[in-house]
Design an enzyme around this catalytic site. Structure first.
Site, short mmCIF file in Angstrom:
data_model
loop_
_atom_site.label_atom_id
_atom_site.label_comp_id
_atom_site.label_asym_id
_atom_site.label_seq_id
_atom_site.Cartn_x
_atom_site.Cartn_y
_atom_site.Cartn_z
NE ARG A 104 -42.75 -18.77 18.06
CZ ARG A 104 -42.73 -18.88 16.74
NH1 ARG A 104 -43.23 -17.92 16.00
NH2 ARG A 104 -42.20 -19.93 16.17
CB THR A 108 -50.59 -16.97 23.33
OG1 THR A 108 -49.27 -17.06 23.90
CG2 THR A 108 -51.61 -17.52 24.31
CG ASP A 201 -37.09 -24.19 15.60
OD1 ASP A 201 -35.96 -23.88 16.03
OD2 ASP A 201 -38.13 -24.10 16.30
CG ASP A 204 -35.76 -27.68 16.60
OD1 ASP A 204 -35.35 -27.79 17.78
OD2 ASP A 204 -36.95 -27.75 16.28
N1 URA Z 1 -38.35 -19.03 14.63
C1 URA Z 1 -37.70 -19.87 13.80
O1 URA Z 1 -36.72 -20.49 14.19
N2 URA Z 1 -38.17 -20.01 12.54
C2 URA Z 1 -39.22 -19.33 12.08
O2 URA Z 1 -39.59 -19.48 10.91
C3 URA Z 1 -39.91 -18.45 12.97
C4 URA Z 1 -39.44 -18.33 14.23
#
Ligand code: URA
Length: 210
Positions: A104, A108, A201, A204
């Protein structure tokens, strides 16, 4: 419109609460992502066709059922989707695995493709695209676009553990033929396109990179 199924099962909800907890460590997080993926896979494959076969048990002849129809494939969206693959392969050992790498753009929030490798017969397979988080829907829509337009896939299912309403809307509008399975639809996206309350995330937390 494709079916949107929220798999509101007590086991899923319990495990999801552990994932959401910021104090859950990498090992447990990773294990539970796998367990949830297996439970979701069980539901998402509920309507796969079967055919009757005759086999001989140690006791008698028996008419039983085996999977028939299309072969299956699992396509994780890198990198967090990888966390869902192993437990699904345990349930569907003959499934092939394709990979789509999308990141991502931090500015943007648009998906950018950096890797794509599919089994050669992917267009004939029933494909389960997996990613723990369906946030804006940008990555999922892009992955489904790529699978349809570049690989000719026609039989697609999307599995996400947590979705934002925005992501559900984006996917169902762009790909009304695709069935969507989620364990929860959360409240909203924040200004950084994170799902609220979400779990942070997912990549992560699966890989311990934060
Ligand atoms: N990707 C993630 O890992 N967590 C989110 O909250 C949104 C996208």
């Amino acid at each position: 419109m494709g079916k949107v199924q929220v798999l509101d099962h007590p086991l899923l909800q319990h495990k999801l609460s552990i994932l959401r907890d910021k104090n859950t460590g990498v090992k447990e997080f990773r294990e539970i992502v796998g367990e949830i993926a297996a439970l979701m896979c069980y539901e998402a494959t509920r309507n796969l066709p079967t055919e009757e076969v005759e086999i001989e048990t140690p006791v008698a002849m028996a008419k039983t059922k085996v999977l028939s129809g299309k072969k299956l494939a699992i396509v994780p969206i890198l990198r967090a989707g990888l966390g869902m693959v192993d437990s699904m392969i345990e349930l569907i050992p003959s499934a092939k695995v394709g990979h789509i790498g999308l990141f991502r753009d931090p500015e943007t929030h648009e998906p950018v493709k950096y890797y794509c490798k599919m089994p050669p017969d992917i267009s004939e397979r029933q494909v389960f695209v997996v990613d723990p988080m369906l946030a804006t829907g940008g990555s999922a829509v892009a992955a489904l676009d790529i699978l349809k337009k570049e690989y000719g896939c026609r039989y697609l299912t999307l599995m996400d553990i947590i979705a934002a309403p925005e992501g559900v809307k984006a996917v169902t509008e762009a790909h009304p033929d695709v069935d969507l399975y989620v364990a929860a639809v959360d409240d909203h996206l924040n200004e950084h396109a994170y799902i609220v309350p979400g779990l942070g995330d997912a990549g992560d937390r699966i890989f311990g990179t934060k």
